[in-house]
Design an enzyme around this catalytic site. Structure first.
Site, PDB file in Angstrom:
ATOM      1  N   THR A  31      -4.501  -4.957   0.866  1.00 51.18           N
ATOM      2  CA  THR A  31      -3.808  -3.678   1.028  1.00 51.18           C
ATOM      3  C   THR A  31      -4.630  -2.722   1.891  1.00 51.18           C
ATOM      4  O   THR A  31      -4.066  -1.853   2.561  1.00 51.18           O
ATOM      5  CB  THR A  31      -3.507  -3.046  -0.346  1.00 51.18           C
ATOM      6  OG1 THR A  31      -4.720  -2.724  -1.019  1.00 51.18           O
ATOM      7  CG2 THR A  31      -2.675  -3.989  -1.194  1.00 51.18           C
ATOM      8  N   ARG A  44      32.644  32.325  -6.401  1.00 51.09           N
ATOM      9  CA  ARG A  44      31.329  32.091  -6.990  1.00 51.09           C
ATOM     10  C   ARG A  44      30.327  31.755  -5.896  1.00 51.09           C
ATOM     11  O   ARG A  44      30.682  31.444  -4.760  1.00 51.09           O
ATOM     12  CB  ARG A  44      31.373  30.958  -8.020  1.00 51.09           C
ATOM     13  CG  ARG A  44      31.653  29.576  -7.421  1.00 51.09           C
ATOM     14  CD  ARG A  44      31.473  28.475  -8.444  1.00 51.09           C
ATOM     15  NE  ARG A  44      31.670  27.153  -7.851  1.00 51.09           N
ATOM     16  CZ  ARG A  44      31.398  26.001  -8.458  1.00 51.09           C
ATOM     17  NH1 ARG A  44      30.909  26.012  -9.699  1.00 51.09           N
ATOM     18  NH2 ARG A  44      31.595  24.841  -7.865  1.00 51.09           N
ATOM     19  N   HIS A  96      22.513  26.590 -10.105  1.00 46.44           N
ATOM     20  CA  HIS A  96      23.308  27.700 -10.616  1.00 46.44           C
ATOM     21  C   HIS A  96      22.649  29.061 -10.376  1.00 46.44           C
ATOM     22  O   HIS A  96      21.441  29.237 -10.537  1.00 46.44           O
ATOM     23  CB  HIS A  96      23.541  27.522 -12.117  1.00 46.44           C
ATOM     24  CG  HIS A  96      24.217  26.234 -12.461  1.00 46.44           C
ATOM     25  ND1 HIS A  96      25.466  25.899 -11.995  1.00 46.44           N
ATOM     26  CD2 HIS A  96      23.808  25.188 -13.220  1.00 46.44           C
ATOM     27  CE1 HIS A  96      25.800  24.705 -12.452  1.00 46.44           C
ATOM     28  NE2 HIS A  96      24.811  24.255 -13.188  1.00 46.44           N
ATOM     29  N   GLN A 119      32.054  18.380  -5.634  1.00 49.71           N
ATOM     30  CA  GLN A 119      32.529  17.033  -5.355  1.00 49.71           C
ATOM     31  C   GLN A 119      33.337  16.984  -4.056  1.00 49.71           C
ATOM     32  O   GLN A 119      33.139  16.093  -3.213  1.00 49.71           O
ATOM     33  CB  GLN A 119      33.391  16.521  -6.518  1.00 49.71           C
ATOM     34  CG  GLN A 119      32.605  16.149  -7.768  1.00 49.71           C
ATOM     35  CD  GLN A 119      32.340  17.321  -8.697  1.00 49.71           C
ATOM     36  OE1 GLN A 119      32.469  18.490  -8.301  1.00 49.71           O
ATOM     37  NE2 GLN A 119      31.963  17.032  -9.936  1.00 49.71           N
ATOM     38  N   LYS A 131       0.861  -1.196   0.000  1.00 53.66           N
ATOM     39  CA  LYS A 131       0.000   0.000   0.000  1.00 53.66           C
ATOM     40  C   LYS A 131       0.891   1.237   0.000  1.00 53.66           C
ATOM     41  O   LYS A 131       1.810   1.343   0.825  1.00 53.66           O
ATOM     42  CB  LYS A 131      -0.905   0.004   1.236  1.00 53.66           C
ATOM     43  CG  LYS A 131      -2.094   0.932   1.126  1.00 53.66           C
ATOM     44  CD  LYS A 131      -3.152   0.378   0.187  1.00 53.66           C
ATOM     45  CE  LYS A 131      -4.496   1.095   0.361  1.00 53.66           C
ATOM     46  NZ  LYS A 131      -5.519   0.545  -0.546  1.00 53.66           N
TER      47      LYS A 131
END
Length: 309
Positions: A65, A184, A266, A238, A18
């Site tokens: 269910t 940035r 971005h 990363q 379910k």
């Protein structure tokens, strides 16, 4: 994970359950004490010996269910004391594997909606809540023999820092126009999931999950941002992802592995010019165009040696 059998010389796999069972639960701490509230979206999957339902139209071994849905509310009612989302998933999974002889494994996934207690004039409100942002998740499996797997996580953890981020030294070819930079914006929406080392129902003697969830989230956030004044430099998404994952494993011995997904959302520098006015807007790390499509996709997992990812 699915029940696998051979029928008529063919491999057959089946599972049923379910999805999206929504439940809200209030706990009251005494007559005059604060209320506690959670809202959960529960998904149940059962692996069971019910092959006759598929091949002979015999439903005698099927757990309906609708019964699964009702069980969520019954078990929520039976939890007279506040429980974590992980502990509730364990309670549900344990019920299905112990109550029904034919059920061999139960898999419970729950997403907790981020209701947070409000404060009025600096005081926590006893029964007032507002909707936050990131969501607490869990996936639990319990087998009939008591084997256990618990994974917790957070989704939608939006983080942004306006400096202390760069990206240099990447491959450049004829299709590369991205300039290198040591200054940035860095923004992401973290999805993290971590696996606990608990491998049996008997190995969980208490309910450590809520506190651990809050502490893991704090470690992820603190590692991303660094100290409040000087921050910490991010040479790439990363590298930051790896620092965050390693910090979690270093802080929590009960966690055997962690997976992180961190899209690079971005914020593009805005420069505006025209024929008559070459400098309408000159970008000086101050005016950006926010955009979420397309975005970079970065994900990785980190685990202890011999741990199950």
């Amino acid at each position: 994970m699915a029940a696998k059998d051979q029928i008529d010389g063919l491999n057959f796999q089946q599972r049923h359950g379910k999805e999206r069972v929504r439940v809200g639960r209030v706990w009251r701490h005494g007559k005059e004490g604060p209320h506690f509230f959670v809202e959960w979206n529960v998904s149940i999957t059962l692996l069971s010996d019910c092959i006759p339902a598929y091949v002979h139209a015999d439903n005698s071994d099927i757990v309906a269910t609708d019964t699964m849905k009702n069980t969520v509310y019954v078990k929520a009612k039976e939890c007279s004391e506040k429980v974590s989302v992980e502990q509730f998933a364990i309670i549900l999974a344990k019920h299905f594997t112990s109550f029904y002889q034919q059920v061999t494994t139960a898999i419970i996934k729950i997403v907790e909606k981020p209701w947070e207690r409000v404060s009025i004039d600096g005081q926590p409100h006893d029964h007032g809540f507002k909707l936050g942002s990131e969501r607490h998740t869990t996936e639990v499996f319990v087998k009939k023999n008591g084997a256990l797997g618990v994974t917790s996580g957070v989704e939608g953890l939006a983080l942004l820092k306006t400096t202390k981020s760069g990206f240099e030294g990447f491959i450049r070819d004829q299709n590369t126009i991205l300039p290198e930079t040591r200054e940035r914006m860095l923004a992401t929406e973290v999805s993290a999931s971590w696996r606990y080392h608990f491998d049996s129902l008997s190995s969980v003697s208490m309910d450590p999950f809520t506190e651990t969830y809050l502490d893991v989230k704090k470690v992820l956030v603190n590692t991303f941002f660094g100290p409040p004044k000087e921050g910490v430099y991010s040479p790439s998404v990363q590298a930051t992802l790896y620092y965050m994952a390693k910090a979690v494993l270093g802080r929590f011995p009960d966690i055997s592995s962690i997976q992180l997904k961190m899209p690079n959302i971005h914020f593009l520098p805005v420069n505006l010019s025209s024929k008559d006015n070459p400098v309408i807007v000159k970008f000086e790390d101050d005016v950006y165009l926010p955009t979420d499509e397309p975005h970079g996709s970065i994900e990785a997992s980190l685990g202890r040696i011999h741990s199950k990812m």
